[in-house]
Scaffold this active site. Sequence first.
Site, PDB file in Angstrom:
ATOM      1  N   GLY A  45       0.815  -1.146  -0.337  1.00  0.00           N
ATOM      2  CA  GLY A  45       0.341   0.039  -0.227  1.00  0.00           C
ATOM      3  C   GLY A  45       0.691   1.091  -0.018  1.00  0.00           C
ATOM      4  CB  CYS A  46       3.887   2.325   2.032  1.00  0.00           C
ATOM      5  SG  CYS A  46       2.946   2.167   3.175  1.00  0.00           S
ATOM      6  CB  THR A  47       4.786   0.374  -2.765  1.00  0.00           C
ATOM      7  OG1 THR A  47       6.218  -0.564  -2.087  1.00  0.00           O
ATOM      8  CG2 THR A  47       5.787   0.179  -4.142  1.00  0.00           C
ATOM      9  N   GLY A  50       3.109   6.082  -3.054  1.00  0.00           N
ATOM     10  CA  GLY A  50       4.110   6.530  -3.180  1.00  0.00           C
ATOM     11  C   GLY A  50       4.739   6.686  -4.630  1.00  0.00           C
TER      12      GLY A  50
END
Length: 155
Positions: A45-47, A50
């Site tokens: 999710g963070c990738t 970003g």
Amino acid sequence: MGTMNIGDPVPDFELPATGDKSIKLSDLKGNNVVIYFYPKDSTPGCTLEGRDFRDNIDEFTSRKTIILGVSRDSIKSHEKFKSKQAFPFDLLSDEAEQLCALFDVIKEKNMYGIKMMGIERSTFLIDETGKLRNEWRKVRVKGHVNKVLEAVKTL
């Protein structure tokens, strides 16, 4: 430190960032600033989040808007994450949870039945005068960056 309200000036802060820098909010006056808090470097999710900011960076830049990603990961972890994903913006390391406390993003989370404290995915928009203009909490990644961009266009 408590939660800020929309329209409040954001207190100055300084944190270590990628590129061997230290980023201070007061040095960014005259630009809009998007601060997005995410739980962990290199997780799916963070990738994705970003990459969405990365893929829209020209739109943000053309509107004098600086993107800053923040998590509790170390600068070393941030450097790897930023390099691998070719993020054109800095990641700030908030290991002491100074900024997390200011924006009240540390929440109890339930991971596989285990309760723990962690960063709740949240984004904040600060205008060029340093005032908080918008906030998104409990962010769902899909479509989120477009919502932030729409808000920036109204400034």
